[in-house]
Design a protein around this motif. Structure first.
Motif, mmCIF file in Angstrom:
data_model
loop_
_atom_site.group_PDB
_atom_site.id
_atom_site.type_symbol
_atom_site.label_atom_id
_atom_site.label_comp_id
_atom_site.label_asym_id
_atom_site.label_seq_id
_atom_site.Cartn_x
_atom_site.Cartn_y
_atom_site.Cartn_z
ATOM 1 N N THR B 216 -52.623 -1.037 87.238
ATOM 2 C CA THR B 216 -53.009 -1.454 88.587
ATOM 3 C C THR B 216 -54.080 -0.540 89.164
ATOM 4 O O THR B 216 -55.105 -0.997 89.665
ATOM 5 C CB THR B 216 -51.760 -1.390 89.488
ATOM 6 O OG1 THR B 216 -50.858 -2.373 89.053
ATOM 7 C CG2 THR B 216 -52.106 -1.618 90.919
ATOM 8 N N VAL B 217 -53.830 0.752 89.070
ATOM 9 C CA VAL B 217 -54.777 1.705 89.632
ATOM 10 C C VAL B 217 -56.098 1.626 88.888
ATOM 11 O O VAL B 217 -57.180 1.628 89.487
ATOM 12 C CB VAL B 217 -54.211 3.134 89.570
ATOM 13 C CG1 VAL B 217 -55.205 4.114 90.135
ATOM 14 C CG2 VAL B 217 -52.923 3.206 90.325
ATOM 15 N N LEU B 218 -55.995 1.526 87.571
ATOM 16 C CA LEU B 218 -57.203 1.463 86.758
ATOM 17 C C LEU B 218 -58.042 0.244 87.146
ATOM 18 O O LEU B 218 -59.259 0.339 87.343
ATOM 19 C CB LEU B 218 -56.801 1.411 85.284
ATOM 20 C CG LEU B 218 -57.912 1.542 84.257
ATOM 21 C CD1 LEU B 218 -58.695 2.812 84.484
ATOM 22 C CD2 LEU B 218 -57.319 1.533 82.864
ATOM 23 N N ALA B 219 -57.387 -0.905 87.285
ATOM 24 C CA ALA B 219 -58.123 -2.127 87.587
ATOM 25 C C ALA B 219 -58.742 -2.065 88.978
ATOM 26 O O ALA B 219 -59.909 -2.451 89.167
ATOM 27 C CB ALA B 219 -57.190 -3.332 87.474
ATOM 28 N N SER B 220 -57.976 -1.574 89.964
ATOM 29 C CA SER B 220 -58.546 -1.558 91.310
ATOM 30 C C SER B 220 -59.672 -0.535 91.409
ATOM 31 O O SER B 220 -60.644 -0.742 92.134
ATOM 32 C CB SER B 220 -57.465 -1.283 92.354
ATOM 33 O OG SER B 220 -56.688 -0.202 91.980
ATOM 34 N N LEU B 221 -59.543 0.529 90.639
ATOM 35 C CA LEU B 221 -60.603 1.524 90.593
ATOM 36 C C LEU B 221 -61.866 0.946 89.962
ATOM 37 O O LEU B 221 -62.994 1.191 90.418
ATOM 38 C CB LEU B 221 -60.105 2.719 89.776
ATOM 39 C CG LEU B 221 -60.731 4.069 89.980
ATOM 40 C CD1 LEU B 221 -60.679 4.457 91.439
ATOM 41 C CD2 LEU B 221 -59.988 5.090 89.142
ATOM 42 N N ALA B 222 -61.664 0.154 88.908
ATOM 43 C CA ALA B 222 -62.809 -0.461 88.239
ATOM 44 C C ALA B 222 -63.494 -1.442 89.173
ATOM 45 O O ALA B 222 -64.731 -1.486 89.256
ATOM 46 C CB ALA B 222 -62.356 -1.149 86.962
ATOM 47 N N ALA B 223 -62.697 -2.225 89.904
ATOM 48 C CA ALA B 223 -63.284 -3.184 90.844
ATOM 49 C C ALA B 223 -64.089 -2.451 91.909
ATOM 50 O O ALA B 223 -65.213 -2.847 92.249
ATOM 51 C CB ALA B 223 -62.184 -4.017 91.492
ATOM 52 N N LEU B 224 -63.522 -1.362 92.403
ATOM 53 C CA LEU B 224 -64.216 -0.558 93.416
ATOM 54 C C LEU B 224 -65.510 0.016 92.854
ATOM 55 O O LEU B 224 -66.568 -0.041 93.499
ATOM 56 C CB LEU B 224 -63.277 0.568 93.885
ATOM 57 C CG LEU B 224 -63.849 1.697 94.712
ATOM 58 C CD1 LEU B 224 -64.423 1.180 96.009
ATOM 59 C CD2 LEU B 224 -62.783 2.737 94.997
ATOM 60 N N THR B 225 -65.436 0.542 91.641
ATOM 61 C CA THR B 225 -66.620 1.159 91.042
ATOM 62 C C THR B 225 -67.731 0.132 90.854
ATOM 63 O O THR B 225 -68.892 0.382 91.182
ATOM 64 C CB THR B 225 -66.255 1.783 89.688
ATOM 65 O OG1 THR B 225 -65.149 2.639 89.872
ATOM 66 C CG2 THR B 225 -67.415 2.566 89.126
ATOM 67 N N TYR B 226 -67.340 -1.031 90.334
ATOM 68 C CA TYR B 226 -68.376 -2.040 90.094
ATOM 69 C C TYR B 226 -69.049 -2.426 91.404
ATOM 70 O O TYR B 226 -70.278 -2.436 91.516
ATOM 71 C CB TYR B 226 -67.790 -3.282 89.416
ATOM 72 C CG TYR B 226 -68.869 -4.272 89.099
ATOM 73 C CD1 TYR B 226 -69.664 -4.107 87.977
ATOM 74 C CD2 TYR B 226 -69.156 -5.330 89.958
ATOM 75 C CE1 TYR B 226 -70.705 -4.967 87.703
ATOM 76 C CE2 TYR B 226 -70.190 -6.203 89.704
ATOM 77 C CZ TYR B 226 -70.966 -6.014 88.574
ATOM 78 O OH TYR B 226 -71.996 -6.856 88.305
ATOM 79 N N ALA B 227 -68.215 -2.732 92.410
ATOM 80 C CA ALA B 227 -68.774 -3.165 93.691
ATOM 81 C C ALA B 227 -69.657 -2.078 94.279
ATOM 82 O O ALA B 227 -70.734 -2.350 94.817
ATOM 83 C CB ALA B 227 -67.644 -3.504 94.657
#
Lengths: 455, 396
Positions: B216-227
Motif C-alpha cells: 500500500t505504502v509503496l503504491a501510494s508513494l509511486a503514485a505521488l512520485t509520478y504525479a
C-alpha cells in the motif's frame, strides 16, 4: 514549547554554544581524574560482574546442570538473555545508521553513545550462545573451515546464520563507530598536553588533518557504512527470530516474527539508551547537547515501537484463534492463563500499557516519568523473550513431557553478571572516549550549516 | 527574509486537458468492460472487481497514511507535494461504490459465505463467528467510515490553512494524524484479511496485514512520485524544486521496495521452512502449472527491476527514471493483487484476457478523474502551510 513555530527549523543544540565550548565540554571528562561517584558506580558494576564470573566459573566447573534448564525446557535463561542483549544493541544502529540515512539531525548528539552501547551489548550477548553450547572451547567449529575432524556446520540452521549475522554486525558496527571517532581523535590529539595521550590519539586518528579532502572521503565512507549497517541490523534480529519461527513449535512458528522482533529490539534498545543518557547528560553537563527535545523524540519512537509490538501480540492471538490449529490455540491460552500467566501479564503491562502514557506530552518531557517507563519497558522486553522461549517449550506436545522451568541462583548470577559487564564497559567508555561526537555536534550547531534561499 | 511564500505565485492552475480526457475515456472503457465481464463471466468479473477495489484502497488509504506521516514526522521536504497525496486520498470517498461489484459477487468470491459448506467443515465452522456476512459487512462499513472520517478531518484543516495560514491547524492535524495511525493499522490489517486472506479461509498468516501495508505504502508513494515529477516538469510547482526533492522520493521508494521484499521473503521462508501443510498449500497454489512462471515473473517485477532501477544514486534523482519506476511499481502492485487474488479462482492456470486488462484501465481512469476534480477545486500546493517555504528551500 506550547507554541511551536513551524516556519522555523529549531536547532537540535540549545543555546548556540561556541564550537570551542562544545569541544571543551565533551573532552572534559577525559581530562579530569575520576571522582568518588565514578568509583562508587564502577565498584557496583564490577561487583555485579564478579557475581557473573563466579556463576560462570561454577557452571564451567560443575557443568550446565547448575542451571534451571531441563527437559523439555532446553532453552532457558541463556537464550532469553542472548535475545535481550542483541535487542539492546539494535537501538544504537538505528540511531547512528538508519536515522542518519533519514537525515535526522537530532541523532547527532546521541549517536556516538548509542553506537557504543550497541558494541557492548553485542559483546555481552555473545557470551550466552557460547556458554549455552555447554563446551565453549569447541565453539570455533561454528565457523565453517575444513578441519582434520571433518566437522562441518549445518548451513540450513538459523542458529548458524546467527553466528554469521551477529559477527558481521559486530564487525561493521565497530568499524562504523571507529570511523566516526577518527575526526574526534584528531581533535583530541590537537588539544591534549599529555605526551602519552598525544601518541595514542595520534595513532588512532590515522593522520587526520581536518582537510577538505579528508572530510569528503569521510562523508562518503560514513554514508556507505550506514547503508551497510541498515540491512545488517534488520537481518540480525530477523535471524534471531528465525531461531524460533522456522520451527513447528506452537507459539514460535508464526510469520510475523521477523518484523515483530526487529520492532521489539528497537523498543528495548531505545529504552536502555534513554535510561543511560539521562544520567550522562546530567553528570557531564550536556543538557543543552542531549536536549529534552531529543529525549522526547526517543520517547515517541518507544511509543511507536511499543504499539508495533502490541500489534504483533494481538495478531498472534487473533490468528491462533482464526487459524483453527488446536495446538496453536492451546499454546496461546496457556501463555495468558497457564502456569506462566504472571510472566505474560508482566510483559503486556510493561510493553503495551506503560508506553501509552507517552501519549501525554507532559509525560514525554518529564525525566522521572520517562525514566520509569523505560525501565518498565526493559523489564517487559526481557519478559517477552522469557515468555516466548519458556512457555512454548514447557508444554510439549505430549502432556507426559510437560515441565516447569525454574531458574537457579546461578542463572540469576549470570544475568546479573551480564548487566555488570555491560555497565562496566559503559563506565570505562565514558572516561576513555568522547561520549558525544564532537564533529557531528559541531555540524548541527546554529550557524554551522550554509543556508540557502533569499537573505 | 520572509517565512512564508508568495501565495499568488503558487495558486491553483488547471491541469493539462489531456489528463482530464484520458481519465474520462479510460473510465468509460473500463466501465463497459466491467459490465460486459459481469454479463459473460460473473465469477471472473468478481475476482477482478476485488483486485480493483484493493488496488484503489491501496492508493487512497495509503495516500492518507502518507499525509498523516508527514504531519507526525514533521517532514518539510514533502510539504509542497502533500496536496497530491490529499487529492489521491479522496479515493476513499468512492471506495464504497467500488465495493458494490465485489459485494454482488460475494458468493462467487468467498467460500465461507456458503452456509452449507461451513457447516460441513470443522475449521470453517470454528471461525464462523468472525467470517460471516453480517459481521463482515459491519467491519467493512467501519473501515470505510474510519477512512472517510479522517480524510475529511485532516484535509479540511489543510484546506482552511490555504486562506488563514493559521499554524494551529498544523498542530490540530498532527493530533488527528496521531489518532489516525492506530486506527489505520487496525483497519488496513483486518481489511486485507477480510477482503483477501479469507479468499482461502483455511489459510492464515500473521504477517498478512503487514504485507498488504507494505504494498500500500509503496503504491501510494509511486503514485505521488509520478504525479510530482510529471507536474513539476510542466512547471506546476514553480522553479524551486530541485534534485534534492527528487532524490528523497527515489530513496523512499527504494526503501519501501526493500521493505516489501523483506516482508514477502519472511512470509515465504518461514512457511517453506516449517513445511506445515495447512500453510504451504497457499504457496503451492502459486507454484502449480502456469502459476510458477507467474510467481517467478512477479518476483522480478516487484523486486528485482525496481531494486536495480533505483539502486544507484543518480537514478534516484533522474526524473525520467523516477517516472518510469513509479509507473512500474504501480503496475507491480496491481500484479501483486493479481497474485494474491487470482490463484483462488483458477488453479494451475493463470487467467489473462481482456477482462484482466480492462479493470486496471478503470483503476487508472478513476484515479485521474478524482485527481482532476480535486485539483480543479483546490490549490495544488498547501499555500498557507507554515512548512511550505522550508519545503521549497529544502536542500541536503
Amino acid at each position: 514549547m506550547s507554541s511551536v513555530d513551524y516556519t522555523k527549523e529549531y536547532s537540535v543544540v540549545e543555546g548556540s554554544p561556541r564550537l570551542s565550548e562544545i569541544e571543551d565540554i565533551i573532552i572534559r571528562p577525559l581530562n579530569v581524574k575520576p571522582d568518588k561517584k565514578f568509583y562508587m558506580a564502577i565498584s557496583v558494576t564490577l561487583t555485579m560482574l564478579l557475581i557473573g564470573v563466579i556463576s560462570l566459573g561454577v557452571s564451567f566447573y560443575y557443568g550446565t546442570g547448575m542451571w534451571g534448564n531441563n527437559n523439555p525446557v532446553g532453552w532457558g535463561f541463556p537464550i532469553v538473555n542472548f535475545v535481550f542483549w542483541v535487542g539492546i544493541g539494535h537501538a544504537g544502529t538505528l540511531i547512528s545508521a538508519i536515522l542518519f540515512l533519514f537525515r535526522q539531525k537530532w541523532r547527532n548528539g546521541i549517536a556516538r553513545f548509542a553506537e557504543g552501547m550497541t558494541i557492548f551489548a553485542v559483546m555481552t550477548a555473545g557470551i550466552f550462545p557460547l556458554i549455552h553450547v555447554g563446551r565453549p572451547w569447541l565453539a570455533g567449529y561454528l565457523f565453517p573451515y575444513p578441519n582434520q575432524h571433518s566437522l562441518w556446520v549445518n548451513f540450513t540452521s538459523p542458529l548458524l546464520w546467527d553466528v554469521f549475522a551477529v559477527s558481521t554486525y559486530f564487525t561493521v558496527s565497530f568499524i562504523f563507530w571507529y570511523v566516526g571517532l577518527i575526526p574526534d581523535f584528531a581533535t583530541m590529539r590537537d588539544k591534549t598536553t599529555n605526551a602519552l595521550k598525544k601518541v595514542i590519539y595520534s595513532v588512532f586518528s590515522l593522520g587526520w588533518r581536518h582537510s577538505n579532502r579528508h572530510w569528503q572521503n569521510y562523508e562518503m565512507v560514513y554514508l556507505i557504512l550506514a547503508g551497510f549497517a541498515t540491512p545488517l541490523v534488520l537481518s540480525v534480529h530477523t535471524i534471531v527470530s528465525f531461531d524460533f519461527a522456522v520451527s513447528v513449535l506452537p507459539g514460535w512458528h508464526t510469520t510475523i516474527f521477523p518484523p515483530y522482533f526487529v520492532a521489539g529490539a528497537v523498543f528495548s534498545g531505545f529504552a536502555m539508551v534513554q535510561n543511560v543518557l539521562i544520567f550522562i547528560r546530567k553528570i557531564f553537563d550536556m543538557e543543552h547537547i542531549i536536549t529534552l527535545d531529543t529525549l522526547e523524540k526517543m520517547n515517541k519512537i518507544m511509543m511507536l515501537t511499543g504499539m508495533l509490538v502490541g500489534y504483533a501480540y494481538a495478531m498472534e492471538f487473533f490468528i491462533a484463534w482464526y487459524g483453527g490449529v488446536e495446538a496453536e490455540q492451546f499454546a496461546f491460552v496457556n501463555r495468558a492463563f497457564g502456569p506462566y500467566a504472571w510472566a505474560y501479564w508482566i510483559m503486556v503491562s510493561c510493553n503495551v500499557l506503560s508506553p501509552q502514557l507517552f501519549w501525554f506530552k507532559k509525560v514525554r518531557r518529564t525525566i522521572p516519568a520517562m525514566f520509569a517507563i523505560a525501565v518498565f519497558i526493559n523489564v517487559g522486553m526481557w519478559f517477552e523473550r522469557f515468555v516466548i522461549t519458556v512457555t512454548s517449550l514447557s508444554r510439549d506436545f505430549l502432556p507426559s513431557s510437560w515441565g516447569y522451568y525454574s531458574p537457579t541462583l546461578v542463572d540469576f548470577g549470570i544475568l546479573i553478571g551480564s548487566f555488570g559487564m555491560f555497565f562496566t564497559l559503559l563506565l570505562l567508555f565514558t572516561k576513555t572516549l568522547p561520549v558525544v561526537s564532537i564533529a557531528e555536534v559541531k555540524a548541527v550547531v546554529d550557524g554551522a550549516q550554509p543556508t540557502h534561499g533569499d537573505h | 527574509m520572509s517565512d512564508t511564500v508568495d501565495k499568488q505565485y503558487y495558486q491553483k492552475k488547471d491541469l493539462p486537458d489531456g489528463v482530464k480526457k484520458a481519465g474520462y475515456i479510460l473510465t468509460a472503457i473500463g466501465l463497459i468492460i466491467l459490465v460486459l465481464a459481469f454479463m459473460f463471466d460473473k465469477t471472473r468479473a468478481s475476482f477482478n472487481a476485488l483486485m480493483l477495489l484493493m488496488f484503489l484502497t491501496s492508493i487512497g488509504v495509503g495516500s492518507l497514511f502518507l499525509v498523516a506521516l508527514e504531519y507526525l514526522g514533521g517532514a518539510v521536504w514533502s510539504t509542497p507535494f502533500r496536496r497530491i497525496s490529499e487529492f489521491l486520498a479522496s479515493i476513499v470517498l468512492i471506495l464504497p461504490i467500488v465495493a458494490i461489484p465485489v459485494y454482488l459477487g460475494l458468493h462467487e468470491l468467498y467460500h465461507w459465505t456458503h452456509l452449507d459448506v461451513v457447516a460441513a467443515d470443522k475449521i470453517l465452522s470454528g471461525k464462523a463467528a468472525y467470517l460471516n456476512e453480517g459481521f463482515f459487512t459491519i467491519r467493512v462499513a467501519a473501515y470505510f467510515l474510519i477512512w472517510i472520517l479522517f480524510y475529511y478531518l485532516i484535509t479540511n484543516n489543510s484546506k482552511k490553512q490555504d486562506t488563514s495560514s493559521d499554524q494551529k491547524l498544523t498542530k490540530k492535524n498532527i493530533k488527528l494524524s496521531a489518532g489516525f495511525m492506530p486506527l489505520f493499522a487496525i483497519s488496513i490489517t483486518f481489511g486485507s484479511i477480510d477482503w483477501m486472506m479469507s479468499l482461502e479461509p483455511h489459510w492464515f498468516s500473521t504477517i498478512y496485514g503487514v504485507y498488504y501495508f507494505s504494498g500500500t505504502v509503496l503504491a501510494s508513494l509511486a503514485a505521488l512520485t509520478y504525479a510530482m515529477v510529471y507536474l513539476n516538469e510542466k512547471g506546476y510547482f514553480g522553479d524551486k524544486i530541485k534534485k534534492d526533492h527528487y532524490y528523497s522520493f527515489g530513496a523512499l521508494m527504494f526503501g519501501f521496495v526493500n521493505f516489501w521484499a523483506y516482508i514477502a521473503f519472511s512470509q515465504l521462508i518461514l512457511i517453506w521452512y516449517a513445511n506445515l501443510p495447512e500453510e504451504t498449500f497457499w504457496f503451492m497454489q502459486r507454484w502449480e502449472g502456469e502459476w510458477m512462471y507467474v510467481s517467478l515473473l512477479f518476483m522480478v517485477a516487484h523486486f528485482i527491476v525496481p531494486y536495480f532501477g533505483l539502486l544507484a544514486q543518480p537514478s534516484k534523482m533522474n526524473p525520467k527514471r523516477l517516472k518510469f519506476m513509479s509507473l512500474w511499481i504501480l503496475f507491480a502492485h496491481y500484479f501483486d493483487m493479481y497474485w494474491l487474488v487470482m490463484p483462488t479462482m483458477s488453479k494451475g492456470e493463470a487467467p489473462f484476457s481482456w477482462i484482466e486488462l480492462g479493470f486496471p484501465l478503470l483503476a487508472v481512469g478513476i484515479i485521474l478523474i478524482v485527481f482532476n476534480i480535486k485539483s480543479s477545486k483546490n490549490n495544488l500546493m498547501p499555500v498557507g502551510d507554515p512548512k511550505l517555504k522550508r519545503g521549497l528551500d529544502f536542500r541536503f
